[in-house]
Design a protein around this motif. Structure first.
Motif, short mmCIF file in Angstrom:
data_model
loop_
_atom_site.label_atom_id
_atom_site.label_comp_id
_atom_site.label_asym_id
_atom_site.label_seq_id
_atom_site.Cartn_x
_atom_site.Cartn_y
_atom_site.Cartn_z
N ILE A 99 0.89 -1.16 0.00
CA ILE A 99 0.00 0.00 0.00
C ILE A 99 0.92 1.21 0.00
N THR A 100 0.88 2.00 -1.07
CA THR A 100 1.76 3.17 -1.15
C THR A 100 0.94 4.44 -0.94
N ASN A 101 1.65 5.55 -0.77
CA ASN A 101 1.02 6.84 -0.49
C ASN A 101 0.11 6.77 0.73
N ALA A 102 0.58 6.07 1.75
CA ALA A 102 -0.24 5.95 2.96
C ALA A 102 0.65 5.94 4.20
N VAL A 103 0.14 6.52 5.27
CA VAL A 103 0.85 6.48 6.56
C VAL A 103 -0.06 5.87 7.62
N VAL A 104 0.58 5.36 8.67
CA VAL A 104 -0.19 4.81 9.79
C VAL A 104 -0.52 5.97 10.73
N ASP A 105 -1.80 6.27 10.86
CA ASP A 105 -2.25 7.37 11.72
C ASP A 105 -2.52 6.90 13.14
N ASN A 106 -2.86 5.62 13.26
CA ASN A 106 -3.19 5.08 14.58
C ASN A 106 -3.10 3.55 14.55
N ILE A 107 -2.94 2.99 15.73
CA ILE A 107 -2.98 1.53 15.86
C ILE A 107 -4.17 1.23 16.76
N VAL A 108 -4.98 0.25 16.38
CA VAL A 108 -6.18 -0.02 17.17
C VAL A 108 -6.19 -1.48 17.61
N GLY A 109 -6.91 -1.76 18.69
CA GLY A 109 -7.02 -3.11 19.18
C GLY A 109 -7.36 -3.12 20.65
N ASN A 110 -7.96 -4.21 21.06
CA ASN A 110 -8.36 -4.35 22.44
C ASN A 110 -7.29 -5.16 23.17
N GLY A 111 -6.31 -4.46 23.74
CA GLY A 111 -5.23 -5.15 24.44
C GLY A 111 -4.08 -5.54 23.53
N LYS A 112 -4.37 -5.90 22.29
CA LYS A 112 -3.29 -6.21 21.34
C LYS A 112 -3.67 -5.64 19.97
N VAL A 113 -2.68 -5.59 19.09
CA VAL A 113 -2.93 -4.98 17.78
C VAL A 113 -3.98 -5.78 17.00
N GLU A 114 -5.00 -5.06 16.53
CA GLU A 114 -6.01 -5.70 15.68
C GLU A 114 -6.15 -4.98 14.34
N GLY A 115 -5.58 -3.78 14.28
CA GLY A 115 -5.67 -3.06 13.00
C GLY A 115 -4.91 -1.75 13.07
N VAL A 116 -4.80 -1.12 11.91
CA VAL A 116 -4.19 0.21 11.85
C VAL A 116 -5.15 1.14 11.12
N VAL A 117 -5.07 2.42 11.47
CA VAL A 117 -5.79 3.42 10.70
C VAL A 117 -4.79 4.01 9.71
N LEU A 118 -5.09 3.83 8.44
CA LEU A 118 -4.20 4.35 7.40
C LEU A 118 -4.77 5.65 6.85
N ARG A 119 -3.86 6.54 6.45
CA ARG A 119 -4.29 7.80 5.82
C ARG A 119 -3.60 7.95 4.48
N ASP A 120 -4.41 8.20 3.48
CA ASP A 120 -3.88 8.45 2.13
C ASP A 120 -3.18 9.81 2.14
N THR A 121 -1.90 9.81 1.77
CA THR A 121 -1.13 11.07 1.85
C THR A 121 -1.51 12.05 0.74
N ARG A 122 -2.28 11.59 -0.26
CA ARG A 122 -2.65 12.50 -1.36
C ARG A 122 -3.95 13.24 -1.06
N ASN A 123 -4.95 12.52 -0.49
CA ASN A 123 -6.24 13.19 -0.30
C ASN A 123 -6.71 13.21 1.17
N GLY A 124 -5.89 12.66 2.08
CA GLY A 124 -6.24 12.73 3.50
C GLY A 124 -7.28 11.71 3.94
N GLU A 125 -7.77 10.92 3.04
CA GLU A 125 -8.81 9.92 3.36
C GLU A 125 -8.24 8.87 4.33
N THR A 126 -9.00 8.48 5.34
CA THR A 126 -8.51 7.47 6.28
C THR A 126 -9.40 6.22 6.22
N TRP A 127 -8.81 5.09 6.55
CA TRP A 127 -9.58 3.85 6.61
C TRP A 127 -8.90 2.87 7.55
#
Ligand code: NAP
Length: 319
Positions: A198-226
């Motif tokens: 996945i290019t043009n993306a940064v990790v904005d946050n790490i999510v999970g209940n006690g352990k890692v379950e996902g990351v919030v990615l942000r598109d560096t071109r349009n700011g969209e997060t998922w």
């Protein structure tokens, strides 16, 4: 009375041990304050495939143990602890390790560099719970799991490839669409069916209940997060020099790397030398670190020989 040494080497990586080997062979009886976690970054590396003389590769920790053993063979002594303070304003120089003080006519600083983190508030919480900066250390915990590796340099590609030994899928997330890594590493990852990008993306946050379950990615071109599901995150975004102990006393650049005179390992203080990643943000290879460790030992030897009234040692053949 604190015994005064000719030479203290601070740091136990390729630079420090090579300096120790050369200095020991020159009868300087160096004391190596190698750090509690001696070995440096190669201790958290898998196969080292690019150190000349090892055509089949060698594991990083094994290589460092051999470096150390070679220096020991010629009389280098070791303190397996971290330096807590140095004082280069007085001669002999002072090197303090907790309650113990060592003094030396010359010092080689070879403390290397450490992995960088993303700087997210949640990072500390997730370390050891799915977040790591060391694939070799933690990869085996992720058998048949899905992982994210952050970064676009050789480290990220090396970690991504290595992690596919365990993981079912590794997604490399990079903030641009061009990679800094060498072509051979990129080609290897592209040919690996378990590696996705996945290019043009940064990790904005790490999510999970006690352990890692996902990351919030942000598109560096349009700011969209998922949100992107993952069982683990490996950060491989470069390093910072381990110079906190020295920046008040030794010249350094804006990133904290110690500055040495071109073509030598001399710092701004005569008798204090710097070798390896602590002064090199360009090459940062085990072989270049070892090379500059050798230079530092030769520079220190020359310096000691020139000290007035000092018995010194003639420059000996080093082969
Ligand atoms: P690097 O070359 O400095 O690459 C760091 C990567 O992380 C870059 O792609 C950078 O993005 C990205 N990055 C930095 N800060 C970031 C942030 N806050 N968020 C997201 N991404 C970030 O570091 P490295 O990969 O650790 O390599 C260091 C040196 O060691 C290099 O000389 C490399 O060749 C060498 N090395 C060699 C091998 C090997 O040959 N086996 C293995 C590992 C390392 P940008 O590209 O956008 O700046």
């Amino acid at each position: 009375m604190t015994e005064t040494r000719e030479l203290i080497i601070i740091g136990g990586g390729p630079a420090g041990y090579t300096a120790a080997l050369y200095a020991a062979r020159a009868n300087l009886q160096p004391l190596v304050v190698e750090g509690f976690n001696w070995g440096g970054q190669l201790m958290v590396t898998s196969d080292v495939e690019n150190y000349p003389g090892y055509p089949d590769g060698i594991m990083g920790p094994e290589m460092m143990a051999e470096f150390r053993r070679q220096a020991e063979r010629f009389g280098a002594e070791f303190v397996t602890d971290d330096v807590t303070r140095v004082d280069f304003s007085e001669r002999p120089f002072r090197v303090v390790v907790d309650k113990d003080e060592y003094r030396a006519q010359s010092v080689i600083v070879a403390t290397g560099a450490s992995a960088r983190w993303l700087g997210l508030p949640c990072e500390q919480h997730f370390q050891g719970r799915g977040l790591s900066a060391c694939a070799t250390c933690d990869g085996a915990f992720f058998k048949e799991r899905e992982l994210v590796v952050v970064g676009g340099g050789d480290s990220a590609f090396e970690e991504a490839n290595f992690l596919t030994r365990y993981a079912s899928k590794v997604t490399l997330v990079h903030r641009r669409d061009e990679f800094r890594a060498s072509q051979i590493m990129i080609d290897r990852a592209r040919a690996n069916p378990k590696v996705e990008f996945i290019t043009n993306a940064v990790v904005d946050n790490i999510v999970g209940n006690g352990k890692v379950e996902g990351v919030v990615l942000r598109d560096t071109r349009n700011g969209e997060t998922w949100e992107f599901k993952t069982d683990g995150v490996f950060v491989a975004i470069g390093h910072d020099p381990n110079t906190a102990l020295f920046v008040e006393q030794l010249d350094h650049d804006e990133h904290g790397y110690l500055v040495t005179k071109p073509g030598s390992t001399e710092t701004n203080i005569p008798g204090v030398f710097a070798a390896g990643d602590v002064q090199d943000h360009v090459y940062r290879q085990a072989v270049t670190a070892a090379g500059s460790g050798c230079m530092a030992a030769l520079d220190a030897e020359r310096y000691l020989a020139a000290l007035e009234g000092h018995p010194g040692t003639a420059l000996t053949a080093q082969v």
